[in-house]
Design a protein around this motif. Sequence first.
Motif, PDB file in Angstrom:
ATOM      1  N   ARG A  92      32.177  39.814  36.736  1.00 21.00           N
ATOM      2  CA  ARG A  92      30.991  39.240  36.507  1.00 21.00           C
ATOM      3  C   ARG A  92      29.805  39.879  35.538  1.00 21.00           C
ATOM      4  O   ARG A  92      29.580  39.682  34.702  1.00 21.00           O
ATOM      5  N   ALA A  95      31.576  39.422  32.474  1.00 25.07           N
ATOM      6  CA  ALA A  95      30.810  37.952  31.477  1.00 25.07           C
ATOM      7  C   ALA A  95      29.359  38.617  31.044  1.00 25.07           C
ATOM      8  O   ALA A  95      29.040  38.160  30.176  1.00 25.07           O
ATOM      9  N   ASP A  98      29.469  40.656  27.776  1.00 21.84           N
ATOM     10  CA  ASP A  98      30.764  40.331  27.239  1.00 21.84           C
ATOM     11  C   ASP A  98      30.951  41.015  25.923  1.00 21.84           C
ATOM     12  O   ASP A  98      31.505  41.004  25.073  1.00 21.84           O
ATOM     13  N   ARG A 100      34.826  42.382  25.411  1.00 20.72           N
ATOM     14  CA  ARG A 100      36.152  42.022  25.333  1.00 20.72           C
ATOM     15  C   ARG A 100      36.498  42.824  24.715  1.00 20.72           C
ATOM     16  O   ARG A 100      35.829  43.597  22.641  1.00 20.72           O
TER      17      ARG A 100
END
Length: 104
Positions: A92, A95, A98, A100
Amino acid sequence: MLMSDDTDLLRVLADPLRLRIVTLLARETLCTTHLVVETGARQTNLSNHLKVLRDAGMVDTEPCGRFTYYRLKPDVIASLAGQFAELAETARATAAADRRRSCP
């Protein structure tokens, strides 16, 4: 994070019959005869799966006359559940932020 012992527990639970046995033992302490009736598995097959569960530390045994009763160790399941909850929280947060990794 899931450790190697926990990964082994996941492999143990990945077998449908063993997962069914664990589910049944979560509800009540049962002997092999009860488990044969409940699962429809052959006694020798069931005994092999129970040995795997014992070796993994997921069940305790209790001799009672000529029968052996099996009891699920709830702390083992609770530990796995807690680690999955931590993984879910990490996912969570990842995500939401964000996060990456860029490709090379």
